[in-house]
Structure formats: structure tokens, C-alpha cells
Motif scaffolding. Structure first.
Motif, PDB file in Angstrom:
ATOM      1  N   PHE A 199      37.188 -53.720 -17.085  1.00  0.00           N
ATOM      2  CA  PHE A 199      36.918 -53.708 -15.646  1.00  0.00           C
ATOM      3  C   PHE A 199      35.783 -54.681 -15.307  1.00  0.00           C
ATOM      4  O   PHE A 199      35.877 -55.458 -14.357  1.00  0.00           O
ATOM      5  CB  PHE A 199      36.551 -52.291 -15.192  1.00  0.00           C
ATOM      6  N   SER A 200      34.724 -54.646 -16.072  1.00  0.00           N
ATOM      7  CA  SER A 200      33.565 -55.483 -15.788  1.00  0.00           C
ATOM      8  C   SER A 200      33.875 -56.971 -15.966  1.00  0.00           C
ATOM      9  O   SER A 200      33.421 -57.802 -15.178  1.00  0.00           O
ATOM     10  CB  SER A 200      32.389 -55.065 -16.675  1.00  0.00           C
ATOM     11  N   LEU A 201      34.647 -57.322 -16.987  1.00  0.00           N
ATOM     12  CA  LEU A 201      35.027 -58.726 -17.170  1.00  0.00           C
ATOM     13  C   LEU A 201      35.882 -59.215 -16.004  1.00  0.00           C
ATOM     14  O   LEU A 201      35.708 -60.329 -15.516  1.00  0.00           O
ATOM     15  CB  LEU A 201      35.788 -58.920 -18.477  1.00  0.00           C
ATOM     16  N   ASN A 202      36.791 -58.367 -15.523  1.00  0.00           N
ATOM     17  CA  ASN A 202      37.632 -58.748 -14.393  1.00  0.00           C
ATOM     18  C   ASN A 202      36.844 -58.805 -13.092  1.00  0.00           C
ATOM     19  O   ASN A 202      37.079 -59.670 -12.256  1.00  0.00           O
ATOM     20  CB  ASN A 202      38.816 -57.797 -14.247  1.00  0.00           C
ATOM     21  N   LYS A 203      35.909 -57.906 -12.936  1.00  0.00           N
ATOM     22  CA  LYS A 203      35.114 -57.865 -11.710  1.00  0.00           C
ATOM     23  C   LYS A 203      34.108 -59.018 -11.666  1.00  0.00           C
ATOM     24  O   LYS A 203      33.957 -59.688 -10.649  1.00  0.00           O
ATOM     25  CB  LYS A 203      34.379 -56.535 -11.619  1.00  0.00           C
ATOM     26  N   ASN A 204      33.414 -59.256 -12.775  1.00  0.00           N
ATOM     27  CA  ASN A 204      32.349 -60.265 -12.810  1.00  0.00           C
ATOM     28  C   ASN A 204      32.880 -61.694 -12.904  1.00  0.00           C
ATOM     29  O   ASN A 204      32.190 -62.627 -12.516  1.00  0.00           O
ATOM     30  CB  ASN A 204      31.408 -60.003 -13.984  1.00  0.00           C
ATOM     31  N   ARG A 205      34.054 -61.860 -13.488  1.00  0.00           N
ATOM     32  CA  ARG A 205      34.689 -63.178 -13.632  1.00  0.00           C
ATOM     33  C   ARG A 205      33.721 -64.232 -14.181  1.00  0.00           C
ATOM     34  O   ARG A 205      33.387 -65.192 -13.489  1.00  0.00           O
ATOM     35  CB  ARG A 205      35.281 -63.609 -12.298  1.00  0.00           C
ATOM     36  N   PRO A 206      33.276 -64.073 -15.413  1.00  0.00           N
ATOM     37  CA  PRO A 206      32.290 -65.013 -15.963  1.00  0.00           C
ATOM     38  C   PRO A 206      32.864 -66.389 -16.308  1.00  0.00           C
ATOM     39  O   PRO A 206      32.124 -67.363 -16.393  1.00  0.00           O
ATOM     40  CB  PRO A 206      31.801 -64.317 -17.227  1.00  0.00           C
ATOM     41  N   PHE A 207      34.171 -66.474 -16.473  1.00  0.00           N
ATOM     42  CA  PHE A 207      34.776 -67.743 -16.866  1.00  0.00           C
ATOM     43  C   PHE A 207      35.326 -68.471 -15.654  1.00  0.00           C
ATOM     44  O   PHE A 207      35.873 -67.851 -14.741  1.00  0.00           O
ATOM     45  CB  PHE A 207      35.884 -67.517 -17.894  1.00  0.00           C
ATOM     46  N   ALA A 208      35.172 -69.782 -15.647  1.00  0.00           N
ATOM     47  CA  ALA A 208      35.708 -70.599 -14.559  1.00  0.00           C
ATOM     48  C   ALA A 208      37.226 -70.493 -14.582  1.00  0.00           C
ATOM     49  O   ALA A 208      37.840 -70.535 -15.639  1.00  0.00           O
ATOM     50  CB  ALA A 208      35.269 -72.048 -14.718  1.00  0.00           C
ATOM     51  N   GLU A 209      37.795 -70.355 -13.416  1.00  0.00           N
ATOM     52  CA  GLU A 209      39.246 -70.304 -13.336  1.00  0.00           C
ATOM     53  C   GLU A 209      39.800 -71.709 -13.431  1.00  0.00           C
ATOM     54  O   GLU A 209      39.108 -72.688 -13.186  1.00  0.00           O
ATOM     55  CB  GLU A 209      39.669 -69.657 -12.023  1.00  0.00           C
ATOM     56  N   ARG A 210      41.025 -71.808 -13.750  1.00  0.00           N
ATOM     57  CA  ARG A 210      41.655 -73.115 -13.915  1.00  0.00           C
ATOM     58  C   ARG A 210      41.522 -73.948 -12.642  1.00  0.00           C
ATOM     59  O   ARG A 210      41.218 -75.119 -12.681  1.00  0.00           O
ATOM     60  CB  ARG A 210      43.129 -72.904 -14.277  1.00  0.00           C
ATOM     61  N   ASP A 211      41.727 -73.310 -11.485  1.00  0.00           N
ATOM     62  CA  ASP A 211      41.589 -74.023 -10.212  1.00  0.00           C
ATOM     63  C   ASP A 211      40.179 -74.549 -10.018  1.00  0.00           C
ATOM     64  O   ASP A 211      39.979 -75.641  -9.528  1.00  0.00           O
ATOM     65  CB  ASP A 211      41.965 -73.127  -9.033  1.00  0.00           C
ATOM     66  N   ASP A 212      39.168 -73.744 -10.398  1.00  0.00           N
ATOM     67  CA  ASP A 212      37.775 -74.173 -10.268  1.00  0.00           C
ATOM     68  C   ASP A 212      37.516 -75.414 -11.104  1.00  0.00           C
ATOM     69  O   ASP A 212      36.831 -76.327 -10.674  1.00  0.00           O
ATOM     70  CB  ASP A 212      36.810 -73.068 -10.722  1.00  0.00           C
ATOM     71  N   GLN A 213      38.069 -75.463 -12.308  1.00  0.00           N
ATOM     72  CA  GLN A 213      37.858 -76.609 -13.186  1.00  0.00           C
ATOM     73  C   GLN A 213      38.529 -77.846 -12.607  1.00  0.00           C
ATOM     74  O   GLN A 213      37.987 -78.932 -12.661  1.00  0.00           O
ATOM     75  CB  GLN A 213      38.408 -76.322 -14.582  1.00  0.00           C
ATOM     76  N   ASP A 214      39.724 -77.675 -12.028  1.00  0.00           N
ATOM     77  CA  ASP A 214      40.445 -78.814 -11.466  1.00  0.00           C
ATOM     78  C   ASP A 214      39.779 -79.332 -10.197  1.00  0.00           C
ATOM     79  O   ASP A 214      39.709 -80.528  -9.967  1.00  0.00           O
ATOM     80  CB  ASP A 214      41.899 -78.433 -11.156  1.00  0.00           C
ATOM     81  N   GLY A 262      28.681 -71.738 -15.693  1.00  0.00           N
ATOM     82  CA  GLY A 262      27.258 -72.082 -15.755  1.00  0.00           C
ATOM     83  C   GLY A 262      26.398 -70.879 -16.084  1.00  0.00           C
ATOM     84  O   GLY A 262      26.843 -69.931 -16.726  1.00  0.00           O
ATOM     85  N   SER A 263      25.137 -70.898 -15.636  1.00  0.00           N
ATOM     86  CA  SER A 263      24.227 -69.798 -15.953  1.00  0.00           C
ATOM     87  C   SER A 263      24.651 -68.515 -15.244  1.00  0.00           C
ATOM     88  O   SER A 263      24.471 -67.419 -15.773  1.00  0.00           O
ATOM     89  CB  SER A 263      22.791 -70.159 -15.583  1.00  0.00           C
ATOM     90  N   GLU A 264      25.273 -68.649 -14.081  1.00  0.00           N
ATOM     91  CA  GLU A 264      25.773 -67.468 -13.376  1.00  0.00           C
ATOM     92  C   GLU A 264      26.873 -66.790 -14.197  1.00  0.00           C
ATOM     93  O   GLU A 264      26.922 -65.563 -14.311  1.00  0.00           O
ATOM     94  CB  GLU A 264      26.318 -67.878 -12.010  1.00  0.00           C
ATOM     95  N   GLY A 265      27.749 -67.590 -14.785  1.00  0.00           N
ATOM     96  CA  GLY A 265      28.810 -67.049 -15.628  1.00  0.00           C
ATOM     97  C   GLY A 265      28.266 -66.399 -16.883  1.00  0.00           C
ATOM     98  O   GLY A 265      28.770 -65.373 -17.330  1.00  0.00           O
ATOM     99  N   ARG A 266      27.220 -67.002 -17.454  1.00  0.00           N
ATOM    100  CA  ARG A 266      26.610 -66.419 -18.655  1.00  0.00           C
ATOM    101  C   ARG A 266      26.022 -65.050 -18.341  1.00  0.00           C
ATOM    102  O   ARG A 266      26.194 -64.095 -19.093  1.00  0.00           O
ATOM    103  CB  ARG A 266      25.523 -67.335 -19.206  1.00  0.00           C
ATOM    104  N   HIS A 267      25.337 -64.943 -17.207  1.00  0.00           N
ATOM    105  CA  HIS A 267      24.763 -63.649 -16.812  1.00  0.00           C
ATOM    106  C   HIS A 267      25.861 -62.627 -16.516  1.00  0.00           C
ATOM    107  O   HIS A 267      25.724 -61.448 -16.856  1.00  0.00           O
ATOM    108  CB  HIS A 267      23.836 -63.809 -15.608  1.00  0.00           C
TER     109      HIS A 267
END
Length: 96
Positions: free
Chosen positions: A65-80, A34-39
Motif C-alpha cells: 500500500f505504501s509503495l503504491n501510495k508514495n510512488r517513489p519511482f518515476a513513471e514512464r511518462d515522467d521520464q519521457d 530524485g530526493s523526494e522519491g528516495r524519501h
């Protein structure tokens, strides 16, 4: 020093979609949280532009490092879990 080109948001989406298609052909594309992931994505893409990262390896490391720390993409578990119980563990419905 050669001219550096930084990854823009639309290019990041294209890159992730392309990598997902190549590496995980039977999986849906990664989605932003969502918008949190976009930010979180925009923040991660901005990191290599900071003046204290001077070399290409430092800039790549900062982005990674920043992509791993911020985790902007929903994880597979989150989607399920959004649609109910996780298929592998029905008791996980609504778990945080």
C-alpha cells in the motif's frame, strides 16, 4: 513467530532492478524521483516495521500500500516528458 528481516534501501534498489530486467527486458530500469522519491521509498520501507502491523500478511500489505501510495519511482511518462513531448502525444510537453 519466525524472525523477520526487513527490506533495506539498497536491497529495494537491487530487487526493482532485477524485476525490471526480468519482466520488462527492453525497458530502462525504474528510477527514483530524485530526493523526494528516495524519501518516499524510505517511508514505504519503514511501514512494515510499525508495531500495529503484527502478522506477515499485514506487513506485506502495508509495504504494498505504501509503495503504491508514495510512488517513489518515476513513471514512464515522467521520464519521457522530462526531455520534451511524450512520443505518443506531442502536445503533452510540460503537462503535469
Amino acid at each position: 513467530m519466525p524472525r523477520l528481516y526487513y527490506l533495506a534501501e539498497e536491497h529495494a534498489h537491487d530487487l526493482v532492478a532485477s524485476l525490471t530486467e526480468q519482466v520488462f527486458p527492453d525497458s530502462p530500469a525504474f528510477q527514483l524521483r530524485g530526493s523526494e522519491g528516495r524519501h518516499a521509498l524510505l517511508s514505504a520501507l519503514d511501514q512494515p516495521r510499525r508495531p500495529y502491523y503484527r502478522t506477515l500478511p499485514e506487513k506485506a500489505g502495508a509495504l504494498h500500500f505504501s509503495l503504491n501510495k508514495n510512488r517513489p519511482f518515476a513513471e514512464r511518462d515522467d521520464q519521457d516528458i522530462e526531455g520534451g513531448a511524450h512520443p505518443a502525444n506531442p502536445t503533452r510537453a510540460g503537462a503535469a
